[in-house]
Motif scaffolding. Structure first.
Motif, PDB file in Angstrom:
ATOM      1  N   ASP A   1       2.999   7.531   5.422  1.00 33.89           N
ATOM      2  CA  ASP A   1       4.297   7.142   5.961  1.00 33.89           C
ATOM      3  C   ASP A   1       5.227   6.585   4.897  1.00 33.89           C
ATOM      4  O   ASP A   1       6.436   6.752   4.980  1.00 33.89           O
ATOM      5  N   ALA A   2       4.652   5.881   3.948  1.00 26.94           N
ATOM      6  CA  ALA A   2       5.500   5.201   2.975  1.00 26.94           C
ATOM      7  C   ALA A   2       4.723   4.914   1.701  1.00 26.94           C
ATOM      8  O   ALA A   2       3.631   4.353   1.758  1.00 26.94           O
ATOM      9  N   ALA A   3       5.304   5.291   0.577  1.00 27.49           N
ATOM     10  CA  ALA A   3       4.722   4.919  -0.710  1.00 27.49           C
ATOM     11  C   ALA A   3       5.166   3.494  -1.046  1.00 27.49           C
ATOM     12  O   ALA A   3       6.095   2.963  -0.429  1.00 27.49           O
ATOM     13  N   ALA A   4       4.482   2.904  -2.041  1.00 21.43           N
ATOM     14  CA  ALA A   4       4.702   1.482  -2.334  1.00 21.43           C
ATOM     15  C   ALA A   4       6.161   1.171  -2.673  1.00 21.43           C
ATOM     16  O   ALA A   4       6.714   0.168  -2.221  1.00 21.43           O
ATOM     17  N   ASP A   5       6.805   2.041  -3.456  1.00 25.65           N
ATOM     18  CA  ASP A   5       8.183   1.714  -3.867  1.00 25.65           C
ATOM     19  C   ASP A   5       9.123   1.685  -2.660  1.00 25.65           C
ATOM     20  O   ASP A   5      10.035   0.859  -2.598  1.00 25.65           O
ATOM     21  N   TYR A   6       8.867   2.571  -1.725  1.00 29.53           N
ATOM     22  CA  TYR A   6       9.698   2.575  -0.516  1.00 29.53           C
ATOM     23  C   TYR A   6       9.440   1.320   0.308  1.00 29.53           C
ATOM     24  O   TYR A   6      10.359   0.674   0.812  1.00 29.53           O
ATOM     25  N   ARG A   7       8.179   0.941   0.415  1.00 24.81           N
ATOM     26  CA  ARG A   7       7.861  -0.297   1.146  1.00 24.81           C
ATOM     27  C   ARG A   7       8.544  -1.493   0.501  1.00 24.81           C
ATOM     28  O   ARG A   7       9.063  -2.377   1.181  1.00 24.81           O
TER      29      ARG A   7
ATOM     30  N   HIS B   1      11.264  -1.532  -1.246  1.00 28.88           N
ATOM     31  CA  HIS B   1      12.691  -1.467  -0.900  1.00 28.88           C
ATOM     32  C   HIS B   1      12.911  -1.960   0.533  1.00 28.88           C
ATOM     33  O   HIS B   1      13.810  -2.779   0.792  1.00 28.88           O
ATOM     34  N   LEU B   2      12.073  -1.473   1.443  1.00 29.73           N
ATOM     35  CA  LEU B   2      12.213  -1.875   2.847  1.00 29.73           C
ATOM     36  C   LEU B   2      12.032  -3.379   3.005  1.00 29.73           C
ATOM     37  O   LEU B   2      12.750  -4.026   3.772  1.00 29.73           O
TER      38      LEU B   2
ATOM     39  N   PRO C   1       0.822  -1.200   0.000  1.00 31.79           N
ATOM     40  CA  PRO C   1       0.000   0.000   0.000  1.00 31.79           C
ATOM     41  C   PRO C   1       0.866   1.264   0.000  1.00 31.79           C
ATOM     42  O   PRO C   1       2.045   1.208   0.322  1.00 31.79           O
ATOM     43  N   SER C   2       0.253   2.385  -0.385  1.00 33.04           N
ATOM     44  CA  SER C   2       0.908   3.687  -0.285  1.00 33.04           C
ATOM     45  C   SER C   2       0.130   4.527   0.707  1.00 33.04           C
ATOM     46  O   SER C   2      -1.091   4.611   0.623  1.00 33.04           O
ATOM     47  N   ASP C   3       0.827   5.119   1.631  1.00 31.99           N
ATOM     48  CA  ASP C   3       0.147   6.011   2.558  1.00 31.99           C
ATOM     49  C   ASP C   3       1.101   7.121   2.972  1.00 31.99           C
ATOM     50  O   ASP C   3       2.185   7.251   2.406  1.00 31.99           O
TER      51      ASP C   3
END
Ligand SMILES: Cc1cc2nc3c(=O)[nH]c(=O)nc-3n(C[C@H](O)[C@H](O)[C@H](O)COP(=O)(O)OP(=O)(O)OC[C@H]3O[C@@H](n4cnc5c(N)ncnc54)[C@H](O)[C@@H]3O)c2cc1C
Lengths: 826, 283
Positions: free
Chosen positions: B260-266, B268-269, B256-258
């Motif tokens: 705190d974090a957009a999908a691409d960052y999630r 990566h995490l 999801p994107s919200d």
């Protein structure tokens, strides 16, 4: 009645545990919401879900029929169509100030604005019925971005004003004659290869003050005086402003601020809800109570900060600063708060900070948007200014390839240069930046951390270290009345005190300062115990009730000790003066031969003496006292300071950045604050700790986010990420004391220092950790996502930011699915 | 804030609770620890007509050993799970993940069953239950049935618990001797996961014999990172091989994107944290 204080143990400087804590911590006190006079009716406000809309209809029929409901009212039903909330700070003669109604009339201007009000037997019934009020809205375009709001053809928040610009206020040292012209300085720097010009834009995000006790107001109209209890910082101002706003004679009003659970500036306003509660109580002839929910509080209590800062600094290549130009856009929100327009103006005098800047210009343009209004929040204008200058000094250091602390030292006011008149025309009475900085470096082990930083860079460590610096000063102790007058502030800056010597030798001190968590009762008792030579336990501090403390200007701007405390000291001097006359009379001595020390009046050169308690009793009995004197020791004083107080300090932060994830970790924080003489080190340290937490929170955690419709999307504590103790390290705090010369106690304010200083220290530290990777700036709060993206971009890896769907699960409400507002949770 | 009006019942047995639920119909809600339900009620995002409190049924709080399983009552508070020696010994991953849930106050009230029934994709315990192949015991009017974790999580905030049914127990196979770690990444210290990775490994002679990896908040339900699991098996637990395996972490996810974090960052995490979780588990 001969109890005497131990002469060896001064109270001043003692780390006493606060005497108010027992009742606060054990829940024995009563906050406003716990006050319920018999027959009290309860209020719930119907609030607009839209940021900007015309109201086309309000149907209250069903709500009126709901159980327990007494009435449902619109602004017209309250007869309040003409009532406008006060703004006490017209920063310019032509400032545009829309009338802020008690409840919206035909248009709502921000999400959360009150539209109607329900009165019922219980708070629950009022809330149930409020849900039944049907309001029809015709949506208008929201106005959210300050620059767009100022552009040609922008939607106007208040079309009758013809613009979204409220006012532009300028200070120019060239014109004021306090320094040179910045335009000249910039032109000279641009033309000179031996000078540099650094331009930066910084953003001060919007913050929610987040005090612990939500706002509440109870009005009892049944007596001769209307009694108003309110969770306010400013009971005296509330009384006067209620008169100004509603026309009720001041003498018919008694305002009580009982124990108040925090404010941070967030309770400095005079609220539409307060006026509404007064109107309802008078209309219904019964006590009425309004207490907001946490959600209402976050949505509608004024917010803080929210500025765009465009800064230009010029310097010679040797590091000498030659000019600073500051242009601000300050978001006022939908209306002007009580002192909101002046908040950026308070920063005008602080952008030059501790530095010798020969040419300076400041300009703020205050802008209306369809958001919650902004007003004072811990530091009010000064954190914004300190952030701007401490950030750009670091940028200048990078530009010049200089060690940032050394560049600061090169430009700051040297200890031997005090008193120093700044480019703004303020005279800093005292300071010792060298001392605070040297001590902070030592506690921090600055050189060792710089070495570690270099090693980590060299190794290409996954976790990089940055060192953040903030060498701040602030002006507080608001304020000399004449200075406030010259800034068109709608009040003076004095404070009042009275001391009553009771028959039994006990002491009642009445102060116009209005504590809401600061510990006044303890600190003021310590001052009076020393002054009068009576035991600490014999002193009682009365405050926050206009019946007992009729005169005062309340608590904000770190003013309670440096203004209110001095008023108390002056009143104590008058008590001693009077007591001396009676002592001389009783001891059959010449007044000139009477000495006073540690509570004892003695005749010089003899062993004859009387304790202050004996004199108090003699004054009460009044059987034997000097001719021509009133039989009383009681005394009043009003103190109007000559100058502000200028605490300062050096704050250092060791920031670790995980370059793989962007995670920022505050590893160590050291601050050495110079707050002059310290009455109670424990209270001072508590103020510094809390202040640091709030300032660090701005740098790392907090931001009030609005979506493109003007809805506050993180209006709960689940998604408005306030840090807890678990997010912060143990701070190393120390106090050094260069006594203020501007007041007899040598004290400086401390309430806002930590907040003002810490934000730039953190952000400078984060940037220092990743600057070598090519990162030049990261907006606050510097969340892991922002840090990660900044690193990616600096490394030439453009990240594809997926559009943020603020309504997806996990988007804050955590356990609540906003897509499914019916809450079908299984 | 004040919830809308509701009736309150506190049955003393599962049978009573089930019949109260059936009487309450659509509009009835189960109350466990209330840590998720009460905010929903107070914000008036839900207005059930009746709230059925399971707090009066002591056996639902029990944690016991049942042959090759550890059976945890749905009403066992997070705090009890966290402190329990059987759980520590045989299902250490659950202890570790539970320790990251919220703060001590919430952990004393919130329950394992409540958290799993609530099925918040940002919640920490679903990924553990999924990775460890827990079983869910669900009681209804016609008795109890058992649902495997792979079928329990249906969508966000949606599980296999049907209308009129109550989750009574969660049964975890024993993973005695396994190496485990829960790697959580969040915005503030005491909050839901932005992304988290649950890892359990059986290491034999220096290499990974079995791997179970669950992902938190990388989709509408907890997700099993089977690609990573397969890539790990047979490999030594070295940084390089683990990182290579972790590259599979985003397979089958729908982050999801919200705010705190957009999908691409999630995404990566998820890869970075998977690598860290596995390496930390392997010690
Ligand atoms: C401040 C805060 C921080 C939190 N942080 C985290 C975190 O970091 N990680 C995390 O995983 N969680 C977190 N949570 C959520 C916490 O784990 C809750 O306890 C959990 O989500 C719900 O458990 P509960 O027992 O309180 O259930 P309740 O709130 O009582 O119920 C939740 C839902 O499940 C249903 N339900 C409950 N029990 C049953 C049952 N036996 N059968 C059928 N339906 C049932 C209810 O009807 C309701 O719909 C946090 C909560 C708070 C308040």
């Amino acid at each position: 009645m001969t109890a005497t204080a131990d002469t060896t143990a001064l109270e001043f400087g003692k780390a006493r545990v606060r005497k108010e804590d027992a009742r606060l911590i054990t829940g024995r006190t009563r906050y406003t919401d716990a006050i319920t006079p018999p027959g009290t009716l309860h209020v719930a406000v119907v609030r607009s879900p839209l940021a900007h809309a015309r109201i086309t209809g309000i149907d209250t029929a069903e709500a009126k029929r709901a159980p327990g409901v007494h009435g449902v009212y619109t602004v017209s039903d309250l007869g309040a169509d003409e009532v406008g909330m006060p703004c006490a700070w017209p920063i310019t003669p032509d400032q545009k100030a829309p009338q802020r109604p008690v409840l919206a009339k035909d248009t709502v201007h921000f999400a959360g604005e009150g539209v109607a009000v329900v009165v019922a037997r219980s708070a629950a019934e009022a809330k149930d019925a409020a849900d039944l009020v049907e309001v029809d809205y015709d949506p208008l375009d929201p106005v959210l971005d300050m620059e767009a709001a100022l552009a040609e053809g922008a939607t106007l928040v208040h079309p009758d004003l013809g613009t979204n610009e409220s006012a532009t206020w300028v200070f120019d040292s060239g014109e004021a004659g306090t320094g040179g012209s910045v335009a000249d300085a910039i032109a000279a720097a641009e033309a000179d290869p031996d000078q540099v010009v650094v331009r930066r834009r910084f953003r001060q995000q919007r913050l929610v003050p987040a005090f612990m006790e939500p706002r509440s107001c109870v009005v009892d109209p049944t007596g001769e005086q209307i009694v108003i209890w309110s969770a306010t910082q400013v009971p005296h101002i509330l009384r006067t402003m209620t008169t100004v706003t509603l026309g009720i004679p001041e003498s018919k009003l008694r305002v009580i601020a009982p124990d108040v659970g925090g404010g941070f500036g967030g309770k400095i306003g005079v609220l539409p809800e307060e006026m509404m509660t007064v109107l309802l109580a008078r209309k219904l002839g019964r006590p009425v109570k309004w207490t907001e929910t946490r959600s209402e509080c976050m949505l509608t209590a004024h917010h803080g900060r929210d500025q765009i800062q465009d800064l230009t600094i010029t310097a010679k290549k040797d590091g000498t600063i030659t000019g600073l130009d500051v242009r601000l856009l300050a978001d006022m929100g939908a209306y002007l708060g009580l002192v909101g327009p002046g908040v950026p103006v308070l920063g005008a005098f602080m952008f030059n900070a501790i530095y010798k800047i020969p040419a300076y210009r400041f300009q703020t343009t205050n802008v209306f948007t369809t958001k919650t209004l902004t007003d004072a929040y811990r530091g009010a204008g000064r954190p914004e200014a300190t952030f701007g200058v401490e950030r750009i000094i670091d940028e200048l250091a990078v530009e010049l390839g200089r060690e940032p602390l050394e560049l600061r030292e090169q430009n700051w006011i040297k200890h031997e240069e005090f008193p120093f008149t700044t480019v703004c025309g303020l005279t800093y009475d005292s300071g010792n930046y060298e001392q605070a900085t040297a001590r902070a470096k030592e506690l921090f082990d600055y050189d060792a951390l710089r070495r570690e930083q270099a090693e980590r860079r060299e190794r290409g460590d996954k976790v990089q270290l940055g060192i953040g610096i903030s060498t701040f000063t602030e002006m507080c102790g608001l304020a000399p009345s004449r200075v406030l007058g010259s800034l068109a502030y709608g009040a003076g800056g004095w404070e009042a005190a009275s001391i009553r010597m009771l028959a039994t030798g006990k002491v009642e001190v009445i102060t116009g300062a209005s504590a809401h968590g600061q510990g006044h009762e303890t600190a003021f008792s310590q001052i009076v115990a020393d002054k009068l030579g009576v035991p600490f336990e014999d002193v009682e501090i009365l405050h926050g009730d206009t019946a007992s403390s009729p005169k005062g200007l309340d608590t904000y701007g770190s003013r309670s000790l440096v203004v209110g405390g001095i008023a108390i000291t002056m009143a104590a001097d008058k008590v001693i003066e009077k007591a001396k006359k009676i002592a001389a009379h009783l001891l059959e001595a010449d007044e000139a031969d009477i000495e006073f020390s540690a509570g004892q009046f003695t005749v010089r050169g003899t062993d004859k003496g009387k304790a202050i308690q004996e004199i108090a009793f003699a004054a009460f009995m009044a059987h034997d006292y000097p001719e021509g004197m009133e039989p009383s020791l009681d005394s009043d004083a009003v103190y109007d300071p000559e100058n502000f107080s200028f605490p300062h300090g050096t704050h250092l932060a060791a920031m670790e950045v995980d370059t793989e994830t962007g995670r920022v970790n505050l590893r160590h924080y050291v601050c050495v604050d110079d707050i002059g003489n310290v009455v109670n080190p424990l209270i001072a340290e508590g103020q510094v700790h809390g202040g640091l937490a709030q300032g660090i929170a701005q740098a790392l955690f907090e931001e009030a986010n609005y979506d493109d419709q003007g809805t506050l999307v993180n209006g709960t504590f689940v998604d408005y990420t306030l840090p807890s103790a678990a997010d912060l390290p143990s701070f190393t705090t120390e106090i050094v004391s260069t006594p203020a010369t501007s007041n007899p106690l040598g004290v400086k304010g401390v309430g806002e220092a930590g907040t003002i200083a810490s934000t730039p220290a953190i952000v400078n530290g984060v940037l220092d950790a990743v600057r070598h990777l090519g990162v030049a700036d990261i907006q606050m709060p510097t969340t892991s996502q922002r840090v990660w993206r900044a690193i990616q971009e600096a490394q030439g890896r453009s990240t594809q930011e997926t559009p943020i769907d603020t309504h997806s699960p996990g988007a804050g409400l955590g356990s609540i699915d906003p897509n499914n507002p019916q809450g079908e949770v299984q | 804030m004040i919830p809308a009006k509701f009736d309150y019942v506190r049955p003393s047995s599962v049978e009573e609770a089930v019949s109260a639920l059936q009487q309450g119909g659509d509009d009835a809600k189960i109350l466990a620890g209330g840590q998720s339900l009460l905010p929903v009620l107070r914000l008036r995002l839900a207005a059930p007509s009746v709230v059925i409190d399971l707090g009066g049924i002591p056996e639902l709080r029990q944690i016991s050993e049942d042959g090759d399983r550890i059976a945890i009552g749905a009403m066992a508070p997070h705090h009890d799970v966290l402190r329990d020696d059987l759980v520590k010994q045989h299902v250490s991953l659950l202890s570790q993940a539970t320790a990251t849930v919220a703060d001590p106050q919430v952990r004393h009230r919130g329950t394992l069953g409540g958290a799993l029934a609530h099925a918040d994709p940002a919640g920490d315990l679903g990924a553990v239950a999924l990775a460890l192949d827990a079983e869910f015991v669900i009681a209804g009017s016609s008795g109890t049935r058992t649902v495997p974790a792979a079928e329990f999580f249906v969508d966000y905030f949606t599980t296999a618990i049907g209308e009129g049914e109550i989750l009574t127990q969660v049964r975890f196979p024993k993973y005695t001797g396994w190496s485990t770690h829960y790697e959580k990444f969040n915005r503030t210290a005491q909050a839901w996961s932005m992304v988290a990775v649950a890892a359990a490994l059986r290491v034999e002679g220096g290499s990974i014999a079995e791997a179970r990896i669950g992902l938190t908040n990388m989709g509408t339900t907890p997700i099993r990172a089977t690609g990573v699991e397969q890539a790990l098996v047979g490999q030594p637990a070295t940084a390089d091989s683990v990182r290579a395996a972790a590259e599979h972490a985003t397979e089958g996810t729908a982050a999801p994107s919200d705010a705190d974090a957009a999908a691409d960052y999630r995404e990566h995490l998820a890869k970075v944290l998977t690598g860290r979780a596995v390496l930390a588990a392997a010690g």
